[in-house]
Design an enzyme around this catalytic site. Sequence first.
Site, PDB file in Angstrom:
ATOM      1  CG  LEU A 139       1.936  -0.690 -12.991  1.00 32.96           C
ATOM      2  CD1 LEU A 139       1.215  -0.763 -11.641  1.00 32.96           C
ATOM      3  CD2 LEU A 139       1.563   0.616 -13.688  1.00 32.96           C
ATOM      4  CD  GLU A 176      -2.493  -3.314 -11.810  1.00 34.52           C
ATOM      5  OE1 GLU A 176      -2.864  -4.393 -12.304  1.00 34.52           O
ATOM      6  OE2 GLU A 176      -1.496  -2.696 -12.219  1.00 34.52           O
ATOM      7  CE1 TYR A 203       3.118  -8.910  -9.940  1.00 36.80           C
ATOM      8  CE2 TYR A 203       2.564  -7.522  -8.070  1.00 36.80           C
ATOM      9  CZ  TYR A 203       2.189  -8.403  -9.054  1.00 36.80           C
ATOM     10  OH  TYR A 203       0.875  -8.770  -9.170  1.00 36.80           O
TER      11      TYR A 203
HETATM   12  N1  PCA Z   1       0.860  -4.526 -12.777  1.00 34.61           N
HETATM   13  C1  PCA Z   1       1.034  -4.474 -11.359  1.00 34.61           C
HETATM   14  C2  PCA Z   1       0.550  -5.785 -10.884  1.00 34.61           C
HETATM   15  C3  PCA Z   1       0.785  -6.704 -12.020  1.00 34.61           C
HETATM   16  C4  PCA Z   1       0.978  -5.807 -13.183  1.00 34.61           C
HETATM   17  O1  PCA Z   1       1.235  -6.130 -14.311  1.00 34.61           O
HETATM   18  C5  PCA Z   1       2.493  -4.280 -11.041  1.00 34.61           C
HETATM   19  O2  PCA Z   1       3.311  -4.026 -11.942  1.00 34.61           O
HETATM   20  O3  PCA Z   1       2.859  -4.387  -9.864  1.00 34.61           O
END
Ligand code: PCA
Length: 169
Positions: free
Chosen positions: A23, A95, A20
């Site tokens: 990524l 993460e 979300y």
């Molecule tokens: N990366 C992960 C979690 C938050 C982020 O910046 C993502 O895109 O879901």
Amino acid sequence: MMLPWLRCSRIMPRHSVFVYGTLKRGEPNHHWLTEKENGDALFVGTANTKEKYPLVIASRYNIPYTLELPGKGENIEGEIYDVDDNMLAKLDVLEDHPKYYERKVKKAVLQDSGEEVDIWIYLLHHYKPHMIELPFLKSYQHNGDHGLKYVARYLRENPGPEYWTDVKL
Ligand code: PCA
């Protein structure tokens, strides 16, 4: 050495990951999902979380976080990827699961088909109380009109985890 037939076969474990934030396609960490040395990721579709969650931008580096507080916020828009074990392990490194974000199973609904799927999502637990006073987004874009520019790791003064205290208890 993995046998060629094993490498090609679909019997290797796969995982559905809902992203979300940075990524997503067009966002600053999307290359993690496309670099072949990280493993394999297949785009499945755009989707929304079945439940509402607070999606906020926080920390000195303007990082997106979905808070483990179902029922508050929006049905967050994201992208589902079907990934192999190697890619899942790489995403956990990015993460810092489980010390920073925590990877949890939740439900998402695919926009095209309305199909409900179990997905992995990286959530923030044990967040500081001020986080739930921030504006809740439905869909994250690093260059959105919120004006909060994401600072990539390589641009940070100190690439370590000191800043976690901006957002975590
Ligand atoms: N990366 C992960 C979690 C938050 C982020 O910046 C993502 O895109 O879901």
